[in-house]
Design a protein around this motif. Structure first.
Motif, PDB file in Angstrom:
ATOM      1  N   TYR A 161       0.844  -1.201   0.000  1.00 54.00           N
ATOM      2  CA  TYR A 161       0.000   0.000   0.000  1.00 54.00           C
ATOM      3  C   TYR A 161       0.874   1.245   0.000  1.00 54.00           C
ATOM      4  O   TYR A 161       1.974   1.254   0.554  1.00 54.00           O
ATOM      5  N   GLU A 164      -3.891   4.515   1.091  1.00 61.87           N
ATOM      6  CA  GLU A 164      -4.967   3.555   0.899  1.00 61.87           C
ATOM      7  C   GLU A 164      -4.952   2.921  -0.486  1.00 61.87           C
ATOM      8  O   GLU A 164      -5.836   2.133  -0.829  1.00 61.87           O
ATOM      9  N   MET A 166      -3.766   0.355  -3.189  1.00 61.44           N
ATOM     10  CA  MET A 166      -3.141  -0.957  -3.277  1.00 61.44           C
ATOM     11  C   MET A 166      -2.247  -1.020  -4.517  1.00 61.44           C
ATOM     12  O   MET A 166      -2.612  -0.532  -5.586  1.00 61.44           O
TER      13      MET A 166
END
Length: 845
Positions: A161, A164, A166
């Motif tokens: 990460y 937030e 990915m």
């Protein structure tokens, strides 16, 4: 049956020789066109198979899509099949020395995934369940982490990460200040059961080394509630893949299999398409040109012979349309026989050729694929269409000429009789040198120039093509000998930064490889040589920008093992501590050619070398003087090792007396081996290198390179000379058709000459002189054009290689002899046919 069609068939049957020769020309032309189109289809299929082996059998991939998207993909009628890879997650790779690749990336394959993505296994086997994995070989030599089959691999799997967001494999590793984090979710343990090559779907910038496990249909999840998949899609129509990805993966990452799409013709790669289709177009244009020349000439001779018949038909009411229909019916009749037979012959010929030499392609590709015959409907249809267009155009022009000629001119046959005394005048020397028969032969040639022009052109084309092909093959052979060195070893391996002790350990390990007969290694350091300015070659000074010369040039000091040195020096006169070479051979990218010359204009008996100042050594002595002699014979592998420029070779014992070798990591270390079975040794040596933590990519199979060269020359010779032979057959058929038919058309004239007192011996002599005039005329233009073509071929290759121009004497002699043999044999055949009809009533009317 229609009267016009019956008349057409009767005309064809009446002139069997000309009909057969025309059919032979049509069959040869169609066979060659079919061979080219079929070869292009086979090559395209071969490249498609190669792309599938290298990159996988898929057209596009949707990256990291959620599970609910799979339902829509499975119901899309445009998709032939799709395969899944589950992206399980990342784990830190303990001990990784690659700061940009600090992770292991774990993915799950299902049973049917392997038929889509080509995973190349080096050692071991594929995983059979979710407790087993295979690892990539570059995790060792690129990451510096050694793993072996049977080892336990413990991974703490999680996600990457930034805040937030990915991250996945297409997101490179983020260093500070945008420091990424790895959120761990689960601890898993696996057994390593195999080692593979780097998967094609792992980008070089990917932050994780791909590790593959096996999942069953129930095991779609190992560590997380969110399921992410890479979906590899194969479309029914390759071009549709772009629309498919826009439909299902516009919000996600996606890629296309560019090589496969390109070879399937679904990619806008104009360079590839222009090369492939450009080559095919050139070949087909040459073939059609020769075929049109033959078929056109055949129809023109036929119509000239029957001009009186057409005139009489016109006088009794035949329309221009009916006259044209007669000619076109002849073309259709010949096409209905020639096109099917030509297509079948072309397919059979290409099939036999590829069956005989298809395995030669195995050594030309790293995938080691043979080329199999492949026939597509499109290639056959294209050959049939181009064949019909060739015949149609060949018949259309003579047909127009016939019905546009006035009826009385056709009956009187005087449309080609616009001659003047000046036009058929011959020099007095002709009669003195060749006699009355030679003068008559030359006058006949001048009188019928239009009729014989196609004969001369056919002979000319045959000469030019044969000499050009011979020159091309000759220069290709010369260039391959210069670019590819005559290697005296079978296998080699190189590595940078090794000490003598490390090299000895590795050599001992690799010498245990099966079928290895001899092995050695050399190590090199780049140093400076003290050389006087006047010793240097001016070309070297200019190309190395040494106008402000400061007394030093670079030199490679090559250190060989003592036993190699003793074997070498025993056959070398003189007692020196070292030998040197100053040859330079390299590819100049600016001029796009290979160049060769020497560094020095003077032979040296000693050379002074010193360390570069940035190289730290404990020995205070930084300058060494070495007794040397120039030598052109080297131990195994040294020629291939040479970097180009000044190189000095000394034994290990002497090098040890100059500096502390144990403390030096050499710039280059290269290992060379001879083997009785290079392929077997190569495969075993790859495994040994991986076990020792070295990259198998630095292992080179020189015997494969030699096979590549032989295979390439074989392919060039087969296709180029096969093409030339077929084109020459068309030219010979044209010559035979023209000469034989024209002689038969002149039978009344020849019989008249006999009737007024010309003996059979004189008649033969006259016709022999005509043969000489044909041959001389063709060679007068053909040989200079051939030389020009040979020079152009030489210039195109010499632009990149320094090779001498070679006069194509041998091929020109063969051409000269062949030309006169063909012409004389044809004339003898024609004269025999005329002699069978020597009757007063043949010319009484």
């Amino acid at each position: 049956m229609n009267m016009i069609y019956r008349y057409t068939l009767r005309s064809l049957m009446k002139n069997k020789t000309r009909t057969i020769v025309t059919l032979v020309g049509i069959v040869l032309a169609i066979a060659m066109i079919t061979s080219v189109t079929t070869l292009m289809a086979t090559l395209q299929n071969f490249m498609v198979e190669r792309a599938i082996v290298s990159y996988g059998d898929w057209h596009g991939v949707a990256l990291n899509v959620p599970e609910d998207i799979l339902v829509n993909i499975s119901q899309d009628p445009r998709i032939e099949k799709y395969r899944l890879i589950q992206n399980i997650g990342y784990a830190s790779l303990e001990g990784s020395k690659n700061q940009y690749k600090p992770y292991v990336f774990l993915v799950g394959f299902y049973e049917d995934t392997y038929d889509c993505l080509n995973i190349k296994l080096i050692q071991g086997r594929f995983p059979k369940n979710a407790n087993e994995v295979i690892i990539p070989e570059h995790i060792s030599y690129n990451g510096g982490v050694t793993m072996n089959i049977g080892d336990q691999l413990d991974l703490s799997i999680g996600y990457r990460y930034i805040e937030e967001q990915m991250l996945w494999q297409f997101n490179s590793y983020e260093e500070p200040p945008n420091l990424e984090s790895l959120v761990k979710l689960n601890d898993l343990s696996f057994t390593i059961v195999g080692i593979m090559e780097r998967p094609s779907f792992e980008e070089f910038s990917a932050p994780g080394y791909t590790v593959i496990t096996k999942l069953s249909s129930e095991e779609v999840l190992l560590t997380q509630d969110m399921k992410n998949f890479d979906v590899y899609i194969k479309a029914k129509q390759p071009m549709e893949i772009f629309n498919i990805l826009d439909t299902h993966a516009s919000m996600y990452g996606h890629m296309t299999n560019q090589p496969l799409l390109m070879y399937q013709g679904s990619n806008s790669n104009e360079v590839y398409l222009s090369v492939v289709y450009g080559l095919a177009t050139i070949l087909i244009v040459l073939i059609i040109s020769g075929a049109v020349l033959l078929i056109y000439n055949s129809f023109m001779i036929s119509l000239s012979e029957r001009a009186k018949e057409f005139g009489l038909l016109s006088s009794v009411g035949a329309t221009k349309k009916q006259l044209k229909t007669i000619v076109m019916l002849e073309a259709i009749t010949l096409s209905s026989i020639g096109i099917p037979v030509g297509i079948a012959s072309g397919i059979l010929g290409m099939y036999i050729t590829l069956e005989l030499i298809g395995d030669a392609f195995i050594t030309l590709t790293s995938e080691r694929l043979p080329m199999h015959f492949y026939m597509s409907n499109r290639s056959i249809i294209m050959a049939a269409i181009m064949g019909w267009m060739t015949i149609y155009l060949s018949a259309l022009i003579p047909a127009k000429r016939i019905y546009l000629t006035p009826t009385m001119n056709r009956i009187q046959q005087n449309q080609d009789m616009k001659l003047t005394k000046r036009k058929v005048r011959t020099h007095a020397m002709v009669k003195k040198v060749f006699g009355f028969e030679g003068e008559i032969a030359l006058k006949n040639y001048k009188r019928s120039q239009k009729r014989y022009r196609s004969t001369v052109i056919s002979l000319l084309i045959s000469v030019v093509l044969f000499v050009s092909a011979s020159s091309f093959g000759h220069y290709i052979k010369l260039s391959s000998e210069q670019v590819v060195q005559n290697l005296d070893f079978d296998l080699s391996f190189h590595h940078n930064g090794m000490t003598v002790e490390e090299a000895e350990i590795l050599l001992n390990e690799l010498n245990h490889t099966p079928e290895i007969q001899e092995g050695t290694f050399y190590q090199a350091l780049f140093m400076q040589a003290i050389v006087e300015r006047e010793w240097l070659n001016e070309r070297y000074v200019k190309e190395s920008n040494l106008e402000e010369y400061k007394g030093k040039i670079g030199v490679w000091v090559l250190v060989v093992r003592d036993e190699e040195w003793l074997n070498f020096i025993s056959s070398h006169e003189g007692n020196t501590k070292g030998v040197y070479s100053d040859q330079i051979a390299y590819y100049d990218f600016e001029s796009r050619r290979y160049v060769t010359y020497t560094v020095l204009d003077k032979a040296l008996s000693e050379i002074t070398v010193e360390w570069f100042h940035e190289l730290e050594v404990k020995d205070k002595n930084t300058r060494f003087q070495i007794d040397v002699s120039n030598h052109d014979q080297w131990p195994m592998g040294v020629v291939a090792y040479q970097q180009g420029g000044l190189m000095v070779m000394i034994p290990q014992t002497y090098a040890q007396s100059l500096w502390e070798m144990d403390e030096i990591a050499f710039s280059h270390s290269r290992f060379f081996f001879s083997s009785s079975q290079p392929t077997i040794s190569y495969e075993d040596m790859k495994e040994r290198l991986i076990q020792q933590g070295y990259s198998s990519r630095n292992l080179y199979n020189a015997s494969d390179q030699l096979e590549n060269n032989k295979s390439l020359l074989l392919l060039i010779n087969v296709f180029s000379y096969g093409f030339i032979i077929l084109i020459s057959l068309i030219a010979i058929a044209n010559v035979f058709n023209t000469i034989s038919t024209n002689v038969l058309l002149r039978r009344q004239e020849l019989l008249m000459l006999k009737a007024i007192g010309m003996t059979t011996k004189n008649l033969k002599k006259m016709m022999h002189y005509e043969c000489l005039f044909y041959g001389f005329k063709a060679l007068f233009y053909g040989l200079p054009v051939s030389l020009l073509m040979s020079w152009l071929i030489y210039e195109s290759i010499a632009y990149r290689l320094e090779i001498p121009f070679s006069w194509p004497i041998r091929s020109m002699i063969i051409s000269i002899v062949s030309i006169f043999v063909v012409v004389f044999v044809t004339m003898m055949y024609s004269r025999t046919k005329v002699s069978h009809s020597e009757d007063y009533f043949q010319y009484r009317s």
